[in-house]
Design an enzyme around this catalytic site. Structure first.
Site, short mmCIF file in Angstrom:
data_model
loop_
_atom_site.label_atom_id
_atom_site.label_comp_id
_atom_site.label_asym_id
_atom_site.label_seq_id
_atom_site.Cartn_x
_atom_site.Cartn_y
_atom_site.Cartn_z
N GLU A 43 -8.40 3.99 -2.79
CA GLU A 43 -8.90 4.83 -1.70
C GLU A 43 -9.30 6.15 -2.33
O GLU A 43 -8.52 6.72 -3.11
CB GLU A 43 -7.79 5.10 -0.66
CG GLU A 43 -7.32 3.85 0.05
CD GLU A 43 -6.17 4.12 1.03
OE1 GLU A 43 -6.01 5.25 1.50
OE2 GLU A 43 -5.42 3.16 1.30
N ASN A 77 0.86 -1.19 0.00
CA ASN A 77 0.00 0.00 0.00
C ASN A 77 0.90 1.24 0.00
O ASN A 77 1.82 1.34 0.82
CB ASN A 77 -0.87 0.03 1.27
CG ASN A 77 -1.60 1.36 1.42
OD1 ASN A 77 -2.61 1.59 0.75
ND2 ASN A 77 -1.10 2.24 2.28
N GLU A 78 0.62 2.15 -0.88
CA GLU A 78 1.39 3.41 -0.95
C GLU A 78 2.87 3.14 -0.68
O GLU A 78 3.47 3.76 0.21
CB GLU A 78 0.82 4.45 0.03
CG GLU A 78 -0.55 4.93 -0.37
CD GLU A 78 -1.06 6.15 0.39
OE1 GLU A 78 -0.38 6.65 1.30
OE2 GLU A 78 -2.17 6.63 0.06
N TYR A 136 -7.55 11.74 -2.60
CA TYR A 136 -8.25 12.44 -1.51
C TYR A 136 -8.32 13.91 -1.87
O TYR A 136 -7.43 14.44 -2.53
CB TYR A 136 -7.49 12.27 -0.20
CG TYR A 136 -7.55 10.86 0.38
CD1 TYR A 136 -8.71 10.39 0.98
CD2 TYR A 136 -6.45 10.02 0.33
CE1 TYR A 136 -8.76 9.11 1.53
CE2 TYR A 136 -6.49 8.74 0.87
CZ TYR A 136 -7.65 8.29 1.47
OH TYR A 136 -7.71 7.02 2.01
O1 AHR Z 1 -7.08 6.26 4.61
C1 AHR Z 1 -6.10 6.78 5.44
C2 AHR Z 1 -4.70 6.62 4.84
O2 AHR Z 1 -4.60 7.36 3.67
C3 AHR Z 1 -4.31 5.23 4.45
O3 AHR Z 1 -3.82 4.48 5.49
C4 AHR Z 1 -3.24 5.48 3.43
O4 AHR Z 1 -3.18 4.48 2.46
C5 AHR Z 1 -3.62 6.83 2.84
O5 AHR Z 1 -2.54 7.69 2.82
#
Ligand code: AHR
Length: 497
Positions: free
Chosen positions: A303, A176-177, A252
């Site tokens: 995400e 992840n990331e 995001y």
């Molecule tokens: O969703 C919160 C965080 O955001 C997650 O852990 C990460 O993958 C992202 O940076």
């Protein structure tokens, strides 16, 4: 006066809308798992929160990603199996950062609990394996524990833990990331790690014969990073036949303001930021296709959602659930429909209590947020054929960018056409016409609207949660053209048969 006209090009099929575009993400962070999906340590009860499970069940979630997030690259799955009283207590390394607190992980909710939840709510599990601080052996062992039906120690441990039959987990994320919290890797470094993991997990897949695993790599919103990752992946002896089924990124938006304190200009900019997801989808697809010339690799938005200033580690990344956030979800789901030819999955962050969650809890109460209502309304698109729409509507100029004030998407199935239209304008109502090519005389039109009585700032609480349910929307039909009045900041769904 007509302010917007949506034309539905019913014969211009884009692709099937994968139900997985309505997926969700849950992490061991704040109150998502404990106090959210599973009872918290302070509760008398132990086990799943039935109120939350029931809300999730009603939503018919197609896929659920777990256990992280950044947590995934610090998680060792064997800590979370077997009798609960024997499981080790660990620190939650990532989500302790900068909080001045030391959150701990009881491991009460582990692999079997997660997979039982998925069975219970009839959702496809998606496990994210630890690449940052784990090793390929640990990942292969996890696959074996979950999916192998032979006579091995790990398959027997699953049986001893009450699961005779393999779970058949299809989706496996490798890290992840990894450009950030998952190890701060360069794209070349992650590609080499990915190949190492995929070699062994892919061999396990072949060994099991009847399970077809989907292997998922994480990409970035930096598209040069994605290009370099793909080139390094493609440079191995596998050529383009590398075991990679999907490449992901996270999007995001909204970090610069709290909804309660923002003004209308900030709302507009927030929605523009949400819609930037389309550019990311196109660019990551281009990075994939430049290397994977002869095969399909899907784009996953692993995400996504709003992330406002209230969401800091100290608050467990909790923020109010507002109509504005829900509007952004509607616009983003429209973008997903329009890109259904390249997209295979998308997981909003995070399921319960954290970020743009769909369900919120407080003590013994659990309720749906406005974003939940959007997912519910858009459920009619799942599995349909997406078709092109064109929208003729005003946009608002914002310095170097602009916000389209009406967003729409449409899909067809054997019963007819389903159209979603969002009035992203928080200032004005709009009269919207919908013309459906090839349909002059619909037999029946049903329409619903969300948030007609609310403004973008309105926050959900346990007391007002039911007020956000969809209500019937009046539609007039003349010469086959539908007309409806959409109040400012509303989302509508039209079912035409
Ligand atoms: O969703 C919160 C965080 O955001 C997650 O852990 C990460 O993958 C992202 O940076």
């Amino acid at each position: 006066m007509t302010d917007a006209r949506v034309t539905v090009h019913t014969a211009a099929v884009i692709d099937r809308i994968a139900p997985e575009l309505h997926g969700h993400f849950s992490e061991h962070l704040g109150r998502c798992i404990y106090d959210g999906i599973w009872h918290g340590e302070a509760d008398e009860e132990v086990g799943f929160r039935e109120d939350v499970v029931s809300l999730l069940s009603d939503l018919e979630i197609p896929v659920l990603r777990w256990p992280g997030g950044c947590f995934a690259d610090d998680y060792h799955w064997e800590d979370g199996i077997g009798p609960r009283e024997d499981r080790p207590r660990r620190r939650n390394l990532f989500w302790a950062q900068d909080t001045g607190e030391r959150p701990e992980e009881s491991n009460a909710f582990g692999t079997d609990e997660f997979l039982e939840l998925c069975e219970h709510i009839d959702t496809e599990p998606y496990l994210a394996a630890n690449v940052g601080s784990g090793d390929p052996q640990e990942a292969v062992d996890w696959v074996e524990y979950c999916n192998y039906d032979g006579d091995t120690e790990l398959a027997d441990r699953r049986r001893e833990n009450g699961h005779e039959e393999p779970y058949g987990v299809r989706y496996w994320g490798l890290g992840n990331e990894n450009w950030g919290c998952g190890g701060q890797m360069t794209p070349e470094q992650y590609a080499r790690e990915y190949r190492r993991y995929a070699t062994y997990v892919g061999s396990m897949d072949k060994l099991m014969l009847d399970h077809d695993l989907d292997l998922i790599a994480c990409g970035f919103e930096n598209h040069d990073w994605n290009r370099r990752f793909m080139e390094e992946i493609g440079s191995s002896s596998w050529g383009v036949e590398f075991p990679l089924d999907h490449l992901t990124l996270h999007h995001y938006y909204g970090r610069s303001f709290s909804v309660s304190e923002a003004d209308e200009d900030q709302y507009d900019r927030f929605l523009v930021e949400a819609l930037e997801i389309e550019d990311h989808i196109e660019r990551i697809a281009a990075a994939i296709n430049a290397v994977a010339t002869t095969r399909d690799i899907g784009v996953i938005i692993d995400e996504w959602g709003s992330w406002h200033p209230e969401s800091v580690p100290e608050s467990g990344l909790e923020q109010p659930g507002t109509v504005l956030d829900a509007l952004s979800a509607a616009a983003v789901l429209d973008v997903f429909n329009e890109n259904s030819d390249v997209m295979t999955m998308a997981n909003i962050a995070q399921t319960v209590n954290v970020l743009q969650c769909l369900v919120e809890t407080d003590g013994d109460d659990a309720w749906a947020r406005p974003t939940y209502r959007v997912f519910d309304l858009y459920a009619n698109h799942k599995g349909n054929e997406a078709v092109r729409t064109s929208v003729d509507a005003p946009s608002r100029d914002l310095d170097e960018t602009n916000l389209p004030l009406v967003k729409a998407s449409a899909s067809t199935d054997d019963d007819g056409v389903f159209i979603t239209v969002t009035n992203l304008d928080c200032r004005e109502a709009r009269s919207v016409e919908i013309a459906l090519e090839g349909i002059q005389d619909p037999n029946r039109v049903d329409a619903e609207v969300l948030f007609a009585e609310h403004g973008p700032k309105v926050e959900v609480t346990v007391d007002n949660a039911d007020e956000f349910e969809a209500t019937d929307l009046d539609v007039s039909i003349e010469d086959g053209v539908l007309t409806a009045e959409l109040a400012a900041s509303t989302v509508a769904g039209f079912s035409v048969r």
